[in-house]
Design a protein around this motif. Structure first.
Motif, PDB file in Angstrom:
ATOM      1  N   ASP A 187       0.779  -1.217   0.079  1.00 51.95           N
ATOM      2  CA  ASP A 187      -0.064  -0.142  -0.087  1.00 51.95           C
ATOM      3  C   ASP A 187       0.633   1.286   0.141  1.00 51.95           C
ATOM      4  N   ARG A 188       1.810   1.183   0.673  1.00 53.61           N
ATOM      5  CA  ARG A 188       2.821   2.334   0.630  1.00 53.61           C
ATOM      6  C   ARG A 188       3.365   2.717  -0.415  1.00 53.61           C
ATOM      7  N   PHE A 189       3.895   1.813  -1.207  1.00 55.33           N
ATOM      8  CA  PHE A 189       4.478   1.990  -2.388  1.00 55.33           C
ATOM      9  C   PHE A 189       3.515   2.407  -3.559  1.00 55.33           C
ATOM     10  N   ILE A 193       3.487   5.901  -5.826  1.00 53.05           N
ATOM     11  CA  ILE A 193       3.222   5.960  -7.246  1.00 53.05           C
ATOM     12  C   ILE A 193       2.120   6.782  -7.350  1.00 53.05           C
ATOM     13  N   GLU A 194       1.140   7.002  -6.656  1.00 46.44           N
ATOM     14  CA  GLU A 194       0.044   7.519  -6.910  1.00 46.44           C
ATOM     15  C   GLU A 194       0.206   9.144  -6.678  1.00 46.44           C
ATOM     16  N   LYS A 308      -6.207  14.992  -1.176  1.00 52.64           N
ATOM     17  CA  LYS A 308      -7.628  14.360  -1.486  1.00 52.64           C
ATOM     18  C   LYS A 308      -7.637  13.268  -2.303  1.00 52.64           C
ATOM     19  N   VAL A 309      -6.820  13.154  -3.252  1.00 56.37           N
ATOM     20  CA  VAL A 309      -6.922  11.979  -4.291  1.00 56.37           C
ATOM     21  C   VAL A 309      -6.220  10.761  -3.493  1.00 56.37           C
ATOM     22  N   VAL A 310      -4.995  11.035  -2.852  1.00 53.80           N
ATOM     23  CA  VAL A 310      -4.268   9.873  -2.358  1.00 53.80           C
ATOM     24  C   VAL A 310      -5.030   9.347  -0.970  1.00 53.80           C
ATOM     25  N   GLY A 483      10.454  17.791  -1.384  1.00 53.21           N
ATOM     26  CA  GLY A 483      11.054  16.514  -1.187  1.00 53.21           C
ATOM     27  C   GLY A 483      10.001  15.540  -1.083  1.00 53.21           C
ATOM     28  N   ILE A 484      10.070  14.889  -2.472  1.00 54.93           N
ATOM     29  CA  ILE A 484       8.874  14.010  -2.482  1.00 54.93           C
ATOM     30  C   ILE A 484       8.768  12.693  -1.570  1.00 54.93           C
TER      31      ILE A 484
END
Length: 526
Positions: A187-189, A193-194, A308-310, A483-484
RNA sequence: CAGCGCAUAGCCUAAUGGUAGGGCACCAAACUUUUAAUUUGGGAUGACUGGGGGUUCAAAUCCCUCUGCGCUGACCA
């Protein structure tokens, strides 16, 4: 060394070959991914409900949805003439069942096929199953197999089916095992990606162009950090890995591209801790004709959209903190914040000596006493203010000597038009109205270069190429960096940035050898 | 780089300085609806309890050292 479990599987591998089956076949045609099969299962459920509504006596067993699926077998249990297994891929799982009498029209062959499956497959193997979907008595969607196909042998056993892989070091060194064993890792990865996809979509929709700029460069500029260095053989020169894409993106603004961004892998040869990776991802964008206030408006929209999306909601928890990204985030100047939290108005102390004096009087400890005034203000801020900043807020108007690439404020030349988005004490975004005056820029870089010559190895070097580009003229610009990895950590409740990247850098494990106790054995790649 | 902590079978986890034990996994058997399946049986495996050294009648346990990892601090996003 635990070769017995592996040996058993190698023997099974031999038996597969003896039976004339390739244990590593070249392809398998699926009709559905596991997630698609689950969706087909929902259709099946509806059809059954409709049929029963029309006729409570209807024979719903006749409703068949044929599927051909594949995955890694992660669970298996058998009871005599029937067995169940569970297939898993990156996105979903599905149960399948094998019945001893239903694998072939010929009863004897069917039994043989059934027994052979039980003999030669292990948890961890890849298996393909062709059959039809149905619901078990307990209501679980299951693929009833009419044929099965062996798709790949695993020689090593997976981690325990419920405890999984608890060893943090192994989860980083062998991330694939972590991902196989833990839904939360998958779920984390998926979230990471999302996140990057949603950001790209949002920027694309707002007419930003995604570009790529050099990672290997002659001078690493655009930030204050120590670079990684390496040697370029053909050109016989020292090159640096980029610490930021900033000056190249600004060159593209010079070229006439109004809005550009890059999802940039950057490298900084600094200390390593839970909130710093040496190989990390920074998103930077630059927009012509905006100032930093336009940029704050856009930042809030972008980040609220992504969350909101994630996450589905602008309020969520990180660790034991409740974070709230809704509404308009407060915009506070560094001066006001420091005044509020320390009682010091640094405008009253125009030079480093007077500032240092008041810091000592207030008993605020300073690590680097030789630092300039700007750096002292930064230390004061980090000590007294930043640890208290939990919910998102914009920190604005930093001292000029902390920001060599930012534009000075027109009315108050000692501060710059800059903001940082701070959440959970982390600086997530750093942005400003860019300095576009090449003469001013040259002076500031000269100051930096002098500091560097004086021993500050994080000060920026002179960058003549960039200055030349600037002299051809720049429009007003506001730029932005995030920082992503940190942003991802925030949205995935990760306490360590290493959990936001698939393969964090780890020291190699050196095999202990008996007669080589010296460290001379450098291992080259094999 | 410094301080503190961790390292036991394929995985997970026990063991006041006194015989390294359990669970999962594995092997065999029963079982046509399991869901961490269950029940019965089995052996095998710790040749070095991360490596090396020391103290002791006796070390997973105490000491030294090396390796890897974590946390905290310093630098940094």
């Amino acid at each position: 060394m635990g070769e017995d479990l592996r040996q058993v599987r190698i023997e099974k591998l031999d038996r597969i070959r003896e039976a004339g089956i390739n244990p590593y076949p070249e392809r398998f045609e699926r009709s559905h991914t596991l997630a698609e099969a689950r969706i087909a299962g929902e259709d099946l459920q509806e059809k059954i409900a409709e049929a029963l509504a029309a006729d409570p006596e209807a024979d719903t067993k006749a409703l068949r949805i044929p599927v051909k699926v594949a995955g890694r077998m992660v669970l298996f249990r058998h009871m005599g003439k029937l067995c169940f297994g569970r297939l898993q891929d990156a996105h979903s799982q599905i149960q399948f069942s094998l019945e001893r009498g239903k694998l072939d029209a010929d009863a004897e062959k069917s039994k043989e096929s059934y027994n052979f499956f039980r003999k030669i497959t292990d948890i961890g193997d890849f298996v393909g199953v062709e059959g039809f979907l149905y619901f078990t008595k307990k209501g679980e969607l299951t693929v009833s197999a009419e044929t099965w196909t062996f798709l790949g042998k695993a020689l090593r056993p997976l981690a325990g089916k419920h405890v999984g892989l608890q060893n943090q070091e192994m989860a980083w060194r062998q991330r694939y095992l972590d991902l196989i064993s833990h839904q939360d890792a998958r779920d984390r990865f998926k979230a990471r990606i999302e996140i990057t996809k949603t950001i790209r979509n949002f920027l694309d929709q707002h007419d930003f162009m995604e570009v790529e700029t050099p990672i290997l460069c002659g001078t690493a500029s655009g930030a204050a950090a120590r670079p990684f260095m390496t040697h370029h053989n053909s050109l016989d020169m020292e090159v640096h890995l980029r610490i930021a894409p900033e000056t190249y993106l600004k060159r593209l603004i010079v070229a006439g591209y109004d809005k550009v961004y890059e999802m940039a892998r950057c490298f900084r040869n600094e200390g390593m801790d839970p909130s710093h990776l040496q190989d990390f991802t920074m998103l930077e964008y630059y927009c012509s004709y905006w100032n930093y206030e336009d940029n704050m408006d856009f930042t809030q929209k972008l980040i609220q959209h992504v969350i909101k999306v994630v996450k589905g909601s602008l309020k969520f928890t990180y660790g034991d903190q409740e974070l709230d990204f809704s509404g308009d985030w407060p915009r506070l100047s560094m001066r006001d914040l420091v005044l509020e939290h320390s009682g010091i108005d640094f405008e009253d102390y125009p030079d480093r000596d007077s500032l240092l004096k008041i810091l000592d009087e207030k008993k605020i400890s300073v690590e680097n006493r030789d630092a300039g005034r700007g750096n002292l203000i930064d230390q004061l801020y980090k000590k007294t203010v930043r640890p208290k900043l939990i919910n998102p807020m914009f920190l604005t108007q930093h001292p000029k000597d902390l920001s060599p690439l930012a534009r000075a404020n027109d009315d108050r030349p000692t501060i710059v038009d800059r903001f940082q988005l701070v959440v959970n004490t982390w600086e997530i975004v750093n942005a400003y109205s860019e300095l576009v005056d090449p003469i001013d820029q040259r002076e500031r870089l000269q100051d930096q270069a002098e500091a560097k010559a004086a021993g500050d190895d994080e000060a920026m070097p002179m960058d003549e190429d960039y200055l030349t580009a600037m002299e051809y003229g720049m429009p007003p610009i506001s730029g932005w960096g995030m920082g992503i990895d940190r942003f991802t950590a925030l949205l995935t409740d990760s306490q360590n940035l290493r959990d936001t990247v698939f393969f964090p850098l780890m020291r190699p494990i050196v095999e202990a050898s008996e007669d080589e106790d010296e460290e001379g054995a450098e291992k080259s790649e094999s």
